[in-house]
Design a protein around this motif. Structure first.
Motif, PDB file in Angstrom:
ATOM      1  N   ALA A 264      52.164  21.597  78.595  1.00  0.00           N
ATOM      2  CA  ALA A 264      51.868  20.941  79.877  1.00  0.00           C
ATOM      3  C   ALA A 264      50.879  21.766  80.697  1.00  0.00           C
ATOM      4  O   ALA A 264      49.973  21.210  81.339  1.00  0.00           O
ATOM      5  N   ARG A 265      51.043  23.095  80.673  1.00  0.00           N
ATOM      6  CA  ARG A 265      50.102  23.968  81.389  1.00  0.00           C
ATOM      7  C   ARG A 265      48.711  23.871  80.792  1.00  0.00           C
ATOM      8  O   ARG A 265      47.707  23.816  81.502  1.00  0.00           O
ATOM      9  N   ALA A 266      48.653  23.844  79.460  1.00  0.00           N
ATOM     10  CA  ALA A 266      47.354  23.736  78.787  1.00  0.00           C
ATOM     11  C   ALA A 266      46.697  22.396  79.096  1.00  0.00           C
ATOM     12  O   ALA A 266      45.493  22.335  79.379  1.00  0.00           O
ATOM     13  N   ASP A 267      47.485  21.323  79.062  1.00  0.00           N
ATOM     14  CA  ASP A 267      46.945  19.997  79.380  1.00  0.00           C
ATOM     15  C   ASP A 267      46.382  19.962  80.797  1.00  0.00           C
ATOM     16  O   ASP A 267      45.315  19.387  81.044  1.00  0.00           O
ATOM     17  N   ASN A 268      47.102  20.582  81.727  1.00  0.00           N
ATOM     18  CA  ASN A 268      46.668  20.588  83.117  1.00  0.00           C
ATOM     19  C   ASN A 268      45.335  21.322  83.280  1.00  0.00           C
ATOM     20  O   ASN A 268      44.442  20.865  83.994  1.00  0.00           O
ATOM     21  N   ARG A 269      45.201  22.458  82.564  1.00  0.00           N
ATOM     22  CA  ARG A 269      43.953  23.215  82.650  1.00  0.00           C
ATOM     23  C   ARG A 269      42.801  22.432  82.019  1.00  0.00           C
ATOM     24  O   ARG A 269      41.685  22.422  82.545  1.00  0.00           O
ATOM     25  N   VAL A 270      43.071  21.772  80.908  1.00  0.00           N
ATOM     26  CA  VAL A 270      42.038  20.973  80.250  1.00  0.00           C
ATOM     27  C   VAL A 270      41.606  19.818  81.155  1.00  0.00           C
ATOM     28  O   VAL A 270      40.406  19.558  81.335  1.00  0.00           O
ATOM     29  N   GLU A 271      42.584  19.111  81.734  1.00  0.00           N
ATOM     30  CA  GLU A 271      42.271  17.964  82.590  1.00  0.00           C
ATOM     31  C   GLU A 271      41.455  18.386  83.809  1.00  0.00           C
ATOM     32  O   GLU A 271      40.453  17.751  84.149  1.00  0.00           O
ATOM     33  N   ASN A 272      41.885  19.471  84.474  1.00  0.00           N
ATOM     34  CA  ASN A 272      41.156  19.937  85.651  1.00  0.00           C
ATOM     35  C   ASN A 272      39.731  20.349  85.297  1.00  0.00           C
ATOM     36  O   ASN A 272      38.776  20.059  86.036  1.00  0.00           O
ATOM     37  N   SER A 273      39.585  21.022  84.167  1.00  0.00           N
ATOM     38  CA  SER A 273      38.256  21.472  83.746  1.00  0.00           C
ATOM     39  C   SER A 273      37.362  20.286  83.396  1.00  0.00           C
ATOM     40  O   SER A 273      36.178  20.255  83.747  1.00  0.00           O
ATOM     41  N   ALA A 274      37.938  19.289  82.694  1.00  0.00           N
ATOM     42  CA  ALA A 274      37.153  18.116  82.289  1.00  0.00           C
ATOM     43  C   ALA A 274      36.685  17.328  83.507  1.00  0.00           C
ATOM     44  O   ALA A 274      35.517  16.909  83.575  1.00  0.00           O
ATOM     45  N   ILE A 275      37.579  17.139  84.462  1.00  0.00           N
ATOM     46  CA  ILE A 275      37.211  16.406  85.677  1.00  0.00           C
ATOM     47  C   ILE A 275      36.150  17.171  86.465  1.00  0.00           C
ATOM     48  O   ILE A 275      35.223  16.580  87.029  1.00  0.00           O
ATOM     49  N   GLU A 276      36.251  18.492  86.483  1.00  0.00           N
ATOM     50  CA  GLU A 276      35.267  19.296  87.199  1.00  0.00           C
ATOM     51  C   GLU A 276      33.888  19.176  86.554  1.00  0.00           C
ATOM     52  O   GLU A 276      32.865  19.116  87.248  1.00  0.00           O
ATOM     53  N   VAL A 277      33.844  19.112  85.223  1.00  0.00           N
ATOM     54  CA  VAL A 277      32.569  18.928  84.522  1.00  0.00           C
ATOM     55  C   VAL A 277      31.943  17.585  84.904  1.00  0.00           C
ATOM     56  O   VAL A 277      30.735  17.495  85.180  1.00  0.00           O
ATOM     57  N   LEU A 278      32.767  16.549  84.923  1.00  0.00           N
ATOM     58  CA  LEU A 278      32.258  15.229  85.303  1.00  0.00           C
ATOM     59  C   LEU A 278      31.788  15.222  86.752  1.00  0.00           C
ATOM     60  O   LEU A 278      30.739  14.635  87.085  1.00  0.00           O
TER      61      LEU A 278
END
Length: 367
Positions: A264-278
């Motif tokens: 869950a922590r990894a998913d959260n970091r991935v999601e936040n990073s992906a949204i920031e890239v967009l």
């Protein structure tokens, strides 16, 4: 009594073997002999197997009650005793310790039984920073903190320094991310009687595919997650195949937080990073805020790794302060005390300096 731990000693002179940060071999500091990591692994393989069997056999024997207060059920579930194969002393550690050092004779010690029932790490980042590096980095960390109590830096002594290999789960993931952003362009112009603000509102839709590699999440409950994330990044290009020889002379914990629990922590970091890239792709606007998003993981794998961390503890006014240093890069994090008197006086002193400067500037322009 059979040994329940393994001391990694030089086969030439019997002195402790140590993996020196920055080197590729395990060395004897007394006779100078050097050994390949895989050679050390093979040399002590039989001893580790015997020590594991000895602990298993010891656990089946009767235990006598000792004088004094009885341990609580909680304490006995987390503390365990082992014998040092070098000097025979009893070592006490918690249930997650896989490698430690005998406090009596200083020999690096493995506890093979602790390896059972858990996964073997895939990779490890060897220590590059030494104990001296850790102390020097902590002193450097104090600099520039003007609100530190004066006697904290003057009388500060490091009470404990521990090098530890911390278990980490590294997540690789391919994702498809999409998000809608509300963006605004703001224009202001003045007339003779008023200021007019015109705001144009846009809906921006972004879609992208991304590949994330080695998203880290520590697998130890005792390590503060915020600290562990703060000492990042590690240089994962220096990951090497795991060998127990790298643990000689260091503490090492096995994971007590599973990869599933860390997901869950990894998913959260991935999601936040992906949204920031967009979000960073939405350009040419004065403001940008997210409206909604979706990040879909298309696949991924998990790597179990051990990473190096120095843990430093000091005390001020009977309050312990803990600092952590990345054992590879030297980055330090930690909390510091502050002097309330300095905190009160600092703004006042700045004002006393700032006011004469403003006065001098105004005087120059008005003359």
């Amino acid at each position: 009594m059979a040994d329940t731990s393994v001391s990694y000693k030089c086969p030439n002179c019997g002195a402790p073997l140590t993996f020196i940060p920055g080197h590729e071999k395990v060395s004897c500091e007394y006779c100078g002999n050097e050994f390949e990591v895989n050679a050390v692994e093979e040399m002590f393989k039989t001893k580790r197997e015997l020590a594991a069997k000895a602990e298993e056999a010891q656990a089946t024997k009767w235990k006598t009650e000792e004088a004094g207060e009885e341990w609580s059920a909680e304490e006995t579930s987390t503390l365990h005793a082992f014998t040092c194969s070098s000097c025979g002393a009893e070592l006490v550690c918690d249930e997650n310790t896989m490698a430690t050092e005998c406090v009596y004779c200083g020999n690096p010690t493995m506890i093979p039984k602790r390896f059972e029932g858990t996964l073997k790490p895939d990779l490890v980042i060897p220590f590059k920073k030494t104990k001296a590096d850790a102390v020097a980095a902590l002193k450097e960390f104090y600099k520039g903190h003007y609100l530190l109590p004066s006697n904290f830096t003057a009388n500060n002594r490091v009470e404990a320094i521990q090098p530890m290999y911390v278990p980490f789960w590294l997540f690789d993931s391919a994702v498809e991310a999409q998000a809608e952003f509300k963006a605004e362009k703001i224009h202001r112009h003045e007339t003779a009687s008023e200021v007019i603000t015109e705001t144009q509102v846009f809906s921006c839709h972004r879609v992208g595919k991304m590949q994330f590699e080695k998203i880290p999440a520590d697998g130890s409950k005792k390590m503060d997650d915020a600290y562990m994330e703060s000492i990042e990044p590690f240089n994962y290009a220096e990951l090497v195949p795991f060998q127990t020889g790298y643990l000689t002379g260091y503490l090492a914990d096995k994971y007590d937080v599973s990869a599933d629990e860390c997901a869950a922590r990894a998913d959260n970091r991935v999601e936040n990073s992906a949204i920031e890239v967009l979000k960073n792709s939405v350009q040419g606007y004065h403001t940008c805020s997210i409206e909604n998003s979706a990040v879909i993981k298309e696949g991924g794998k998990v790597i179990y790794a051990m990473v190096p961390v120095w843990i430093l503890t000091t005390r001020y006014n009977e309050v312990p302060y803990t600092f952590m240093m990345n054992g590879q890069t030297g980055k330090v994090v930690g909390s510091l005390p502050y002097d309330s008197t300095k905190a009160f006086l600092y703004p006042a002193v700045c004002s006393l300096i700032f006011v004469p400067i403003i006065y001098f500037i105004l005087k120059m322009f008005l003359v």
